[in-house]
Design an enzyme around this catalytic site. Structure first.
Site, PDB file in Angstrom:
ATOM      1  N   LYS A 154       0.799  -1.403   0.039  1.00  0.00           N
ATOM      2  CA  LYS A 154       0.152  -0.053   0.095  1.00  0.00           C
ATOM      3  C   LYS A 154       0.818   1.204  -0.161  1.00  0.00           C
ATOM      4  O   LYS A 154       1.663   1.354   0.621  1.00  0.00           O
ATOM      5  CB  LYS A 154      -0.972  -0.048   1.208  1.00  0.00           C
ATOM      6  CG  LYS A 154      -1.865  -1.243   1.352  1.00  0.00           C
ATOM      7  CD  LYS A 154      -3.134  -0.790   0.615  1.00  0.00           C
ATOM      8  CE  LYS A 154      -4.058  -2.023   0.780  1.00  0.00           C
ATOM      9  NZ  LYS A 154      -5.335  -1.738  -0.141  1.00  0.00           N
ATOM     10  N   LYS A 262     -14.135  -7.194  -7.832  1.00  0.00           N
ATOM     11  CA  LYS A 262     -14.692  -7.556  -6.472  1.00  0.00           C
ATOM     12  C   LYS A 262     -15.947  -8.214  -6.755  1.00  0.00           C
ATOM     13  O   LYS A 262     -16.855  -7.244  -6.716  1.00  0.00           O
ATOM     14  CB  LYS A 262     -14.574  -6.504  -5.325  1.00  0.00           C
ATOM     15  CG  LYS A 262     -13.042  -6.034  -5.187  1.00  0.00           C
ATOM     16  CD  LYS A 262     -13.207  -4.854  -4.114  1.00  0.00           C
ATOM     17  CE  LYS A 262     -11.677  -4.502  -3.152  1.00  0.00           C
ATOM     18  NZ  LYS A 262     -10.874  -3.814  -4.097  1.00  0.00           N
TER      19      LYS A 262
END
Length: 829
Positions: A154, A262
């Site tokens: 990240k 997703k």
């Protein structure tokens, strides 16, 4: 064709290994719902619906959609419900469509003996595992996975730190490829380009960057591709592909090399597979990932990924889960064995030897027809009815996502329905925040407690299906959260555990006695104060009744004490108003059935004490605190000192109170009292803000250590009064201190820097900005307030001056208008 399905919802709240940062603040738990279906033959299926702040539908929308789905899905055979057209017509949110489709595929697989992966991709799919990237930093800032070909980091928060992390990765894992996930944190193209160039220098094997810019501006994304192409990075979009229409726009603009899909937010595995096939046909790579949901949803994403090439994102981030499933190892995630998803939910954790059954259910079995709650109109709710209603509320709240550990604000006026809702939340293991009526106190309570959701007793409960669970209460689990201003004057949340409420209930009964068949406790205190809420818990444990008043009314309380109530909790000012009412009506002494008038929440002045004794009221003076779930020391009415009693003191002195069982009271060197034991939740002494004297183990309260002025049961915060005074054009500065009052306990006095103002006009000015009881009784005008070298007002000096005897050299005071505050409420114990 099989018959209709049985459908149920189970909320979950699962801890992350580390708090997850979001634009809305860090999140410590992943919350959602498991959808369970089962046919008449016993074949079941599991689905998962989980929202995310700012991403997809809201929790409220998902909960409402799930309510509808439970009824609709249970009315048709699974073969019909599995059809895309049926799902589109009956699911309004993508998350609920995902739950329904996944559960139906799982059921289909279990019934046919096939894996969900085979149902999606065909029986030729033989993969036992799926390649997955590994998240760097999941276990801790310095953790670098030892295995896995692809690592994900990240970025977008601290560029220097991220570059250093990449350099460390390059040295530790030279063979690994790296994926960066900016999550849209770089706000402009220039910022994104500069960051990418810096990070590319730090690691030679970065293969893609995910969502470098916020979603919504595809033109900027397309322009940024010139930079990523020059650096040899693929540009992936994740948050920019939340809905199928987002996907269409990305394909039309050719805005990405990779799309991250997703299933949770695209409406289920089948719909996501259709989009993946379209992307591959357009030359765009696909990464399937999950929404950090429970093992049910994550395993569904793995089955979908099993038939698609590439390295996917299937790492887990939860510290606990609803099921035991494989986690990625050496860069691969094994699919669970068995048909369908292969997921079997963990059985409910059995209660420990010290966990307590819900007291309401116990009493409802023992005394179903005994009155539990009597409202102001005399309507009786029995324990059987209260238990039924609590179970109905539990069913509705569970569908809203309430579960163990969830902090829930409970709104509504005091009523039998409110009591049922309180116990319904307890059946689910929630931590309940009783909410004041709308206003500044409610806002302060919400700010201090931050409940995940607010439920109201005014809602329509559409289900008649009672909650069938019987979850025990761990002793250390939070049951109730109430607010207390404490020593600082600022509202703060006080969590109370099962143990504290239980020990408090039985300590009170030990001191005041218990008559299960006859006792009825009059509750006229606010339920968002511990003095009111504790009565409801006590009564559930005892199996006794509660006479519940929506608000304090002296006439109604006086009448109830004459007819029915055996115990009542009051603050001193309430007692004084009840006495006034009894005197005005010339009522005879109370009936012998009235066993105790528990008076706490502030000092009881000698005059009111004498009036109560003269009228024959069985006053039980008490000292308590919110942190102890109510009482700490209580004097039984039969033990009050008389002139012949060896413990008698001058009438001006408050009586010495014996501590309750389960607590020890001591004294700190500075004179403050200390408490220890189960009532306070600590074995070691905890220092309170109350000062007192201890004599042969008994305690006499002498005052408060903090600056908050307790006046007539209300807390006056000097800072608020000072701020109002400073807003006046003729006032430069002000300090407010408290002085003792025989009538109110204490009253505020203001030292004011500035030119004197007409008192009536000043009082009118303050009355528009403050509660009436917070307007100072006296105003002492000064050309300049005493200050320290740092410029701070010497508050202690002013406190000493205003508290000095009249014969001293204290400065002259202004006119003393003793209007006094309205007798509202302060928490008794």
């Amino acid at each position: 064709m099989t018959g209709p399905l049985r459908v149920a919802l189970e909320p979950y709240a699962l801890r992350f290994r580390r708090p997850m940062p979001t634009p809305h603040g860090a999140i410590g738990h992943r919350r959602g719902w498991v959808l369970r279906i089962q046919d008449d033959a016993g074949y079941g299926g599991l689905g998962d619906a989980a929202g995310w702040p700012g991403f997809g539908a809201s929790d409220d929308a998902i909960a409402a959609d799930l309510h509808r789905l439970v009824a609709d899905l249970g009315a048709v055979p699974p073969e019909v419900a599995r059809e895309p057209a049926w799902l589109d017509a009956h699911c309004r949110t993508a998350e609920v469509r995902h739950a329904a489709e996944l559960a139906l595929y799982d059921h289909w697989g279990r019934r046919s003996g096939r894996r969900v992966a085979a149902l999606l991709h065909g029986d030729g799919v033989a993969a036992g595992s799926v390649p997955s990237h590994q998240l760097v930093g999941l276990e801790g800032d310095d953790h670098i996975p030892a295995h896995g070909d692809v690592l994900k980091l990240k970025v977008g928060v601290d560029l220097d730190r991220e570059a250093s992390r990449l350099e460390a990765l390059a040295q530790a894992r030279t063979e690994a490829r790296v994926r960066l996930d900016a999550g849209g944190r770089w706000r402009t193209e220039r910022e994104a380009e500069a960051a990418l160039r810096r990070l590319a220098r730090a690691h030679p094997h970065i293969e893609l960057v995910e969502q470098p810019l916020p979603p919504g501006d595809l033109d900027a994304i397309v322009r940024l591709r010139a930079c990523t192409d020059a650096l040899g990075l693929a540009l992936a979009l994740d948050e920019g592909v939340v809905r199928p229409e987002d996907f269409d726009a990305v394909l039309a603009a050719r805005a990405a090399d990779v799309v991250v899909l997703k299933p949770m937010y695209l409406g289920g595995p089948r719909r996501t597979l259709d989009l993946a096939q379209r992307a591959r046909a357009a030359g765009i790579r696909v990464v399937v990932t999950h929404a950090l949901e429970s093992a049910v949803g994550r395993t569904g994403a793995a089955h979908l990924a099993a038939g698609l090439p590439g390295v996917h994102g299937l790492s887990a981030a939860l510290a606990d889960d609803v099921a035991a499933v494989p986690t990625p190892a050496d860069g691969r995630l094994a699919l669970p064995p068995g048909s369908g998803l292969g997921v079997r939910l963990r059985p409910a954790t059995p209660p420990s030897a010290t966990d307590l059954p819900h007291p309401l259910l116990t009493t409802a079995v023992a005394a179903p027809e005994r009155p539990a709650v009597v409202d102001e109109d005399g309507a009786v709710t029995t324990y059987a009815a209260l238990s039924r209603n609590a179970r109905r509320y539990a069913t509705a709240f569970a569908a809203d996502g309430v579960g163990a550990g969830v902090v829930v604000g409970l709104a509504g006026a005091p009523s039998p329905a409110w009591v049922a809702a309180l116990h319904g939340l307890g059946l689910l293991g929630a931590a309940v925040v009783p909410l004041p009526a709308a206003g500044s106190e409610r806002r302060a309570t919400l700010d201090a407690t931050r409940p995940r959701m607010i439920v109201s007793v005014d809602r329509q409960i559409h289900t008649e299906a009672p909650w069938s669970g019987d979850r025990f209460w761990p002793l250390d689990e939070t049951r109730l959260i109430v607010c207390s201003s404490g020593s600082t004057g600022a509202p703060r949340a006080i969590p109370l555990t099962t143990a504290q409420l239980t020990f408090s209930a039985f300590a009170s009964a030990t001191r005041l006695g218990l008559r299960p068949d006859d006792d009825r406790w009059l509750c006229c205190l606010p339920l968002h104060h511990v003095g009111g809420a504790s009565i409801l818990f006590r009564s559930a444990f005892y199996g006794t009744g509660v006479e519940l008043h929506a608000r304090f009314d002296a006439a109604r309380v006086a009448a109830t004490l004459q007819h029915g109530a055996t115990l009542v909790s009051l603050v001193p000012q309430m007692l004084e108003r009840v006495l006034d009412r009894l005197d005005a009506e010339g009522v005879a002494p109370p009936p012998s059935t009235l066993r105790a008038v528990l008076v706490g929440g502030g000092p009881l002045d000698a005059r009111t004490r004498a009036r109560a004794h003269a009228r024959g009221l069985p006053v039980a003076e008490t000292w308590g605190m919110t942190e102890a779930a109510s009482q700490l020391a209580t004097l039984h009415p039969s033990l009050r000192p008389s002139s012949a009693h060896p413990l008698s003191r001058p009438s001006e002195q408050p009586p010495a109170l014996p501590p309750l069982p389960f607590v020890r009271v001591g004294q700190a060197p500075d004179g403050r009292l200390t408490v220890a034991g189960p009532l306070i939740g600590h074995a070691s002494p905890q220092v309170t803000q109350d000062r007192g004297e201890i004599d042969d183990g008994r305690v006499r309260i002498t005052g408060r250590a903090d600056e908050v002025i307790i006046s007539g049961g209300e807390k006056i915060r000097p800072g608020e009064v000072e701020a109002a005074l400073r807003g006046h054009a003729g006032i430069a500065d002000a300090v407010v201190v408290g002085v003792p009052s025989s009538r109110w306990g204490a009253r505020p006095v203001a030292f004011v820097e500035g030119r004197p103002q007409p008192l009536d006009a000043l009082r009118s000015y303050l009355a528009e900005r403050l509660p009436r009881y917070a307007v100072p009784d006296r105003f002492i005008w000064r050309d300049a307030l005493p200050r320290s070298a740092l410029g701070k007002v010497r508050r202690a000096q002013l406190q000493r001056e205003v508290s000095a005897p009249a014969s001293s050299s204290a400065p002259p005071a202004g006119p003393d208008h003793r209007r006094g505050p309205p007798a509202l409420t302060r928490r008794p114990s």
